[in-house]
Scaffold this active site. Structure first.
Site, mmCIF file in Angstrom:
data_model
loop_
_atom_site.group_PDB
_atom_site.id
_atom_site.type_symbol
_atom_site.label_atom_id
_atom_site.label_comp_id
_atom_site.label_asym_id
_atom_site.label_seq_id
_atom_site.Cartn_x
_atom_site.Cartn_y
_atom_site.Cartn_z
ATOM 1 N N SER A 142 28.769 20.453 20.278
ATOM 2 C CA SER A 142 30.082 20.907 19.860
ATOM 3 C C SER A 142 30.523 22.122 20.667
ATOM 4 C CB SER A 142 30.060 21.191 18.356
ATOM 5 O OG SER A 142 31.357 21.305 17.832
ATOM 6 N N ASP A 193 33.072 10.197 16.810
ATOM 7 C CA ASP A 193 33.566 11.569 16.638
ATOM 8 C C ASP A 193 34.940 11.712 17.286
ATOM 9 O OD1 ASP A 193 33.586 14.386 16.190
ATOM 10 O OD2 ASP A 193 32.835 14.713 18.214
ATOM 11 N N CYS A 221 35.335 16.352 19.161
ATOM 12 C CA CYS A 221 34.857 16.561 20.542
ATOM 13 C C CYS A 221 34.482 15.184 21.079
ATOM 14 C CB CYS A 221 33.668 17.508 20.591
ATOM 15 S SG CYS A 221 33.991 19.191 20.027
ATOM 16 N N HIS A 234 29.718 13.095 15.103
ATOM 17 C CA HIS A 234 29.589 14.357 15.824
ATOM 18 C C HIS A 234 28.123 14.759 16.047
ATOM 19 C CE1 HIS A 234 31.431 18.083 17.233
ATOM 20 N NE2 HIS A 234 30.644 18.800 16.464
ATOM 21 N N GLU A 235 27.297 14.573 15.032
ATOM 22 C CA GLU A 235 25.892 14.991 15.111
ATOM 23 C C GLU A 235 25.026 13.773 15.466
ATOM 24 O OE1 GLU A 235 24.829 17.111 11.525
ATOM 25 O OE2 GLU A 235 26.725 18.183 11.505
#
Length: 490
Positions: free
Chosen positions: A196, A393, A396, A450-451
């Protein structure tokens, strides 16, 4: 994670003077101290004036027999206490490489990565107690998780960091003290992995380490050279000028959910070209706080803010509704428990992503400042580097990460730009698409928000191991229970 608000202050430039200078007459000192029923090991580091206070083997999170862990604080200045949590590798700890993990924000705790993504333990199916994570990064490497800047996570005290640039010297200082206390790790291969806002952190921290290493070599810097070999950036925020446009591109065309119609997107493309991009270019050309704060505000107000409210979707995983919480936040309640805090030596209440640290970064317009040149310098120095991203995501997104990767300048850049993405497999199962040229790789990860390590833990561990050990990533095929590596583009 990435947030966006505005404020105003002076932009500070990192320099040795920002750190507390040690007395030339001091020598390293080691002792133990009992505080509120907790026994801390204390290491006073003469070269930097820093002090480590930590507990041994708390029994929290990593419960594999014989695997050591240390958790506690580095005091980097008067009332400036940075939290770290270190775990030995589960295999071959005496020879395994060392990796540092940083979550983003700016101002989010690396305990997110530890408990939700790639740490030794995780919370499964709503459990209130953690269990061992078989895909933890410490399956392969010794790993240190760092809460920075001050005020984030378990770190506490006065926060003097106002930008990515001013954060880097404190990370260097922590690593120097850590290596002197634990000299068995200082000659190991060292990697930085981040996500991120780590698209800012990773390139700057890595390039700062390389610059300091040069100073150590020529005698202008006192310290130990760090054997940096790898940099990994997961769903990173690297360059606003490129990635703001990708907000629109991804919203129109992604695998999972159309957020904007092509016709609705036209007004956003106009806003990008007429408002956002010129403001970002002004930030880049002038470098002033005011210009960069303005760019942050203009781009958020014209693109990021409106699109994020244009449909019911979670900005970190577009497959979910806006208010859905995944990964679960179970670990936050766990870290609030007094018995857990006492065991690990935490002296403050846990704060996942506090506002104060974020406001300091926004006050210098740090967000729209590009870190492409720092990333290029790291790649050009021969450091094995990957930009990788989960393709669900939005905040980003992989499109923006790919577009940034396509602009990078390094010896194999022309070959890289012209190469096609190929399937990336883990034991024969396709997990994404990638390309690799020289020491630089890009990877799009399927079915991941995202993760990435939370959604695709097996693939994430393979990427982590390959980048550090091979210098690039490659597909693996399952043959008779073993993995056969297949490289793409040499």
């Amino acid at each position: 994670m990435r947030f966006n608000v505005a404020a105003s202050a002076l932009f500070l430039v990192p320099c040795a003077l920002a750190l507390v200078a040690p007395s030339p007459h001091l020598q390293n000192k080691r002792s133990t101290v009992l505080k509120e029923g907790v026994e801390y090991n204390v290491f006073e580091h003469a070269a930097t004036g820093a002090k480590l206070e930590y507990v041994n083997n708390s029994g929290i999170c990593e419960t594999t027999p014989g695997v050591n862990q240390y958790s506690g604080y580095l005091s980097v200045g008067e009332n400036m206490n940075m939290w770290f949590w270190f775990f030995e590798a589960r295999q071959n700890a005496s020879t395994a490489p060392l990796a540092a993990w940083f979550n983003g924000g700016p101002g989010c705790s690396s305990m997110i990565g530890l408990f939700q993504e790639n740490g030794p333990c995780h919370f499964v199916n709503g459990s209130t107690e953690p269990s061992l994570n078989e895909y933890s990064f410490n399956e392969y490497a010794n790993v240190i998780y760092i809460d920075q800047p001050i005020g984030v996570g378990f770190s506490y005290g006065d926060d003097q960091v106002t930008s990515t640039y001013t954060a880097a010297p404190y990370v260097w200082k922590l690593l120097q003290a850590f290596f002197d206390q634990f000299p068995q790790y200082e000659s190991r291969d060292f990697a930085i992995f981040t996500e991120s806002y780590g698209g800012h952190y990773g390139p700057e921290f890595a390039s700062y380490i390389l610059d300091q290493n040069k100073g150590v070599a020529n005698g202008s810097v006192t310290g130990d050279a760090i054997n940096l070999v790898a940099l990994g950036i997961n769903n990173g925020w690297i360059d606003a000028g490129i990635q703001e446009k990708a907000y629109i591109d991804f919203a129109v065309n992604n695998t999972y959910k159309q957020i904007l119609s092509s016709s609705d997107a036209q007004s956003y493309y106009s806003a990008y070209n007429d408002e956002c991009l010129p403001a970002v270019k002004q930030c880049e050309s002038s470098g002033t706080n005011n210009a960069c704060i303005n760019a942050d505000n203009v781009c958020y107000d014209s693109i990021e803010g409106p699109i994020s409210g244009a449909a019911d979707f979670n900005v970190y995983d577009v497959r979910l509704s806006a208010n859905a919480v995944d990964p679960p936040e179970t670990y936050v309640d766990y870290l609030a428990r007094s018995d857990v805090k006492k065991a690990i030596g935490a002296k403050s209440n846990y704060s996942e992503c506090p506002d104060a640290a974020y406001y300091k970064f926004s006050s210098t317009g740090d967000n729209p400042r590009s870190f492409v040149s720092e990333l290029e310098a790291v790649i050009q120095a021969g450091i094995s580097t990957i930009v990788w991203a989960g393709d669900a995501d939005w905040i980003c997104n992989w499109v923006g990460n790919y577009d940034v990767a396509q602009t990078l300048d390094f010896s194999g850049a022309s070959t890289y730009r012209n190469a096609s993405l190929e399937p990336y497999t883990v034991d024969g199962v396709e997990k994404g698409t990638f390309k690799t040229v020289d020491n630089f790789s890009f990877l799009r990860v399927y079915e991941a928000g995202h993760e990435v390590p939370y959604y695709q833990p097996e693939a994430a561990l393979q990427v982590f191991k390959q980048l550090i050990s091979q210098g690039k990533i490659s597909s693996t095929s399952a043959v008779s229970g073993a993995s056969v590596v297949r490289s793409v583009l040499g």
